[in-house]
Every structure is written in C-alpha cells, then in structure tokens.
Scaffold this motif. Structure first.
Motif, PDB file in Angstrom:
ATOM      1  N   UNK A  30       0.392  -1.265  -0.039  1.00  0.00           N
ATOM      2  CA  UNK A  30       0.061  -0.161  -0.053  1.00  0.00           C
ATOM      3  C   UNK A  30       0.803   1.251   0.192  1.00  0.00           C
ATOM      4  N   UNK A  31       2.101   1.073   0.905  1.00  0.00           N
ATOM      5  CA  UNK A  31       2.982   2.060   0.968  1.00  0.00           C
ATOM      6  C   UNK A  31       3.240   2.781  -0.638  1.00  0.00           C
ATOM      7  N   UNK A  32       3.707   1.867  -1.616  1.00  0.00           N
ATOM      8  CA  UNK A  32       4.083   1.863  -2.925  1.00  0.00           C
ATOM      9  C   UNK A  32       2.759   2.049  -3.497  1.00  0.00           C
ATOM     10  N   UNK A  33       1.911   1.693  -3.618  1.00  0.00           N
ATOM     11  CA  UNK A  33       0.977   1.946  -4.423  1.00  0.00           C
ATOM     12  C   UNK A  33       0.649   3.559  -4.390  1.00  0.00           C
ATOM     13  N   UNK A  34       0.607   4.463  -3.184  1.00  0.00           N
ATOM     14  CA  UNK A  34       0.617   5.348  -2.452  1.00  0.00           C
ATOM     15  C   UNK A  34       1.679   6.619  -3.192  1.00  0.00           C
ATOM     16  N   UNK A  35       2.428   6.105  -3.184  1.00  0.00           N
ATOM     17  CA  UNK A  35       3.258   6.507  -3.730  1.00  0.00           C
ATOM     18  C   UNK A  35       4.381   7.296  -2.697  1.00  0.00           C
ATOM     19  N   UNK A  36       4.257   6.565  -1.222  1.00  0.00           N
ATOM     20  CA  UNK A  36       4.968   6.588  -0.834  1.00  0.00           C
ATOM     21  C   UNK A  36       6.357   6.014  -0.297  1.00  0.00           C
ATOM     22  N   UNK A  37       7.722   6.246   0.756  1.00  0.00           N
ATOM     23  CA  UNK A  37       8.476   5.351   0.722  1.00  0.00           C
ATOM     24  C   UNK A  37       8.109   5.407   2.336  1.00  0.00           C
ATOM     25  N   UNK A  38       8.631   3.826   3.044  1.00  0.00           N
ATOM     26  CA  UNK A  38       8.927   3.850   4.769  1.00  0.00           C
ATOM     27  C   UNK A  38      10.485   3.866   4.693  1.00  0.00           C
ATOM     28  N   UNK A  39      10.235   4.099   5.898  1.00  0.00           N
ATOM     29  CA  UNK A  39      11.466   3.472   6.279  1.00  0.00           C
ATOM     30  C   UNK A  39      10.936   2.730   8.422  1.00  0.00           C
ATOM     31  N   UNK A  40      11.385   1.310   8.119  1.00  0.00           N
ATOM     32  CA  UNK A  40      10.834   0.781   9.288  1.00  0.00           C
ATOM     33  C   UNK A  40      11.534   0.387  10.241  1.00  0.00           C
ATOM     34  N   UNK A  46       4.645  -3.637  14.231  1.00  0.00           N
ATOM     35  CA  UNK A  46       5.114  -3.205  12.568  1.00  0.00           C
ATOM     36  C   UNK A  46       5.183  -1.560  13.196  1.00  0.00           C
ATOM     37  N   UNK A  47       6.241  -0.912  13.024  1.00  0.00           N
ATOM     38  CA  UNK A  47       5.897   1.176  12.217  1.00  0.00           C
ATOM     39  C   UNK A  47       6.925   1.289  11.731  1.00  0.00           C
ATOM     40  N   UNK A  48       7.073   2.528  11.239  1.00  0.00           N
ATOM     41  CA  UNK A  48       7.612   3.432  10.091  1.00  0.00           C
ATOM     42  C   UNK A  48       7.101   4.587  10.335  1.00  0.00           C
ATOM     43  N   UNK A  49       8.679   5.401   9.518  1.00  0.00           N
ATOM     44  CA  UNK A  49       7.810   6.828   9.158  1.00  0.00           C
ATOM     45  C   UNK A  49       8.067   6.421   7.438  1.00  0.00           C
ATOM     46  N   UNK A  50       6.617   7.849   7.167  1.00  0.00           N
ATOM     47  CA  UNK A  50       6.329   7.341   5.735  1.00  0.00           C
ATOM     48  C   UNK A  50       6.934   9.077   5.073  1.00  0.00           C
ATOM     49  N   UNK A  51       7.369   8.854   4.080  1.00  0.00           N
ATOM     50  CA  UNK A  51       7.686   9.961   3.448  1.00  0.00           C
ATOM     51  C   UNK A  51       7.087   9.540   2.215  1.00  0.00           C
ATOM     52  N   UNK A  52       6.969  10.724   1.213  1.00  0.00           N
ATOM     53  CA  UNK A  52       6.262  11.258  -0.345  1.00  0.00           C
ATOM     54  C   UNK A  52       7.878  10.934  -0.735  1.00  0.00           C
ATOM     55  N   UNK A  53       7.644   9.913  -2.041  1.00  0.00           N
ATOM     56  CA  UNK A  53       9.145   9.493  -3.094  1.00  0.00           C
ATOM     57  C   UNK A  53       8.445  10.575  -4.249  1.00  0.00           C
ATOM     58  N   UNK A  54       8.256  11.829  -3.726  1.00  0.00           N
ATOM     59  CA  UNK A  54       7.979  12.860  -5.524  1.00  0.00           C
ATOM     60  C   UNK A  54       7.213  13.636  -4.678  1.00  0.00           C
ATOM     61  N   UNK A  55       6.213  15.081  -5.455  1.00  0.00           N
ATOM     62  CA  UNK A  55       5.686  15.670  -5.572  1.00  0.00           C
ATOM     63  C   UNK A  55       4.109  14.815  -5.613  1.00  0.00           C
ATOM     64  N   UNK A  56       3.936  14.411  -4.115  1.00  0.00           N
ATOM     65  CA  UNK A  56       2.234  13.893  -4.485  1.00  0.00           C
ATOM     66  C   UNK A  56       1.450  13.944  -3.762  1.00  0.00           C
ATOM     67  N   UNK A  57       0.759  15.000  -3.987  1.00  0.00           N
ATOM     68  CA  UNK A  57      -0.491  15.700  -3.002  1.00  0.00           C
ATOM     69  C   UNK A  57      -0.958  14.273  -2.796  1.00  0.00           C
ATOM     70  N   UNK A  58      -2.507  14.018  -1.344  1.00  0.00           N
ATOM     71  CA  UNK A  58      -3.151  13.128  -0.829  1.00  0.00           C
ATOM     72  C   UNK A  58      -2.501  11.729  -0.796  1.00  0.00           C
ATOM     73  N   UNK A  59      -1.081  11.609  -0.919  1.00  0.00           N
ATOM     74  CA  UNK A  59      -0.704  10.490   0.007  1.00  0.00           C
ATOM     75  C   UNK A  59      -1.054  10.052   0.705  1.00  0.00           C
ATOM     76  N   UNK A  60      -1.637  10.818   1.952  1.00  0.00           N
ATOM     77  CA  UNK A  60      -2.674  10.512   3.109  1.00  0.00           C
ATOM     78  C   UNK A  60      -3.800   9.420   2.604  1.00  0.00           C
TER      79      UNK A  60
END
Length: 164
Positions: A30-40, A46-60
């Motif tokens: 799901x993280x990949x499909x949303x255009x995000x990256x995660x650092x577990x 399971x927990x991690x930090x989400x970041x946008x892998x580019x200028x992706x509005x509406x990532x959440x």
C-alpha cells in the motif's frame, strides 16, 4: 529547535495484524501504491516513518485507500487477515502506542465482517471536505479519527474531513 536527543516530528505509521508477515506485506504494498516510501523501525509491532517519494499530493488518502484495496486482495486469495493501522505526526513510539486505543481494538470486535480499522491522530493534516467515513473520538486533550471501511460505530459523534 528540537530538544537535544529529540527528532523532528514526522508522519508515522504503525500496524498490527492477525499474521505479522502478511500485515507487513499488505502495508508495504500500500505504501508503494500510494507513491510513498517507508523506513521501518526495528521490532514488533510494525511501525515506520512515511515520506513522499516525489511531489505526491494526497498521499495519506491514497495510502488509506491502498491499504483497504491491498487487504481485500490479500483476503480474496489467502487466509483472512484483520489489520489495525495508526497514523500520527510525531514519533514512531507514540504511533505504536495508539494501536492499543480501546476504540481501535473494539472496532474490529464490534464489526466481525470488517477486516480493517484505522486510527488517525489529529496531528495528521487533512482537507476540509466533510465525509461520514471517519468518526471523531476524544482522547485526553486530542481528537482521534476512526475509519473502519463498511462499518459505522454506534458512538459516532460527527462527520469528519477525509485525509488527503
């Protein structure tokens, strides 16, 4: 300025499921499909930090919808997975702690056909477009927002904005 030893607040995710390896696969996809990256973070849950892998509005919003879709796909072809997910703008430890919120754990107990319950802290930025999909809960001095696709809790207090 952040306190010594403190980090910059960031968007964090935590998840726990009836099968940990399957939960990690669903959330990671799901993280990949949303255009995000995660650092577990190490260790369960399971927990991690989400970041946008580019200028992706509406990532959440895309992430939440992707979790719902990926979980449905998993459950259509494998053993049934039930998943609790939390999102918080802060630190991973606080995000993991939200997994124990009674309303989140009760949501799946009260909705036996549901497979997903999501709890979002009021620290997560959202849009002003109201929707009945999220349900406002109060915890100490903050608000939390509960989403269980296809189910509305009896204690629903108000329509809420959809995260984007």
């Amino acid at each position: 300025m952040a306190p010594i030893g403190g980090g910059v607040p960031r968007l964090c995710v935590a998840a726990i499921g009836s099968c940990a390896p399957d939960a990690e696969k669903v959330v990671t996809t799901a993280v990949d499909a949303a255009g995000l990256t995660v650092r577990w973070q190490p260790g369960p849950p399971l927990s991690g930090t989400l970041t946008a892998s580019g200028p992706v509005p509406g990532g959440v919003d895309r992430f939440l919808r992707a979790v719902d879709v990926e979980l449905a796909e998993h459950n259509a072809h494998r053993s049934r997975l039930r998943l609790r997910v939390t999102l918080h703008f802060g630190d991973p430890a606080a995000t993991r702690a939200l997994l124990a919120t009674p309303a989140l754990t009760d949501a799946l107990d009260e909705a036996p056909d549901a497979t997903l319950a999501v709890l979002i802290s009021d620290q997560v930025p959202r849009t002003a477009h109201p929707t009945p999909d999220f349900h406002r809960l109060h915890r100490h001095t903050t608000s939390l927002w509960l989403w269980t696709p296809g189910w509305r809790p009896a204690h629903r207090q108000s329509p809420t904005p959809l995260w984007r």
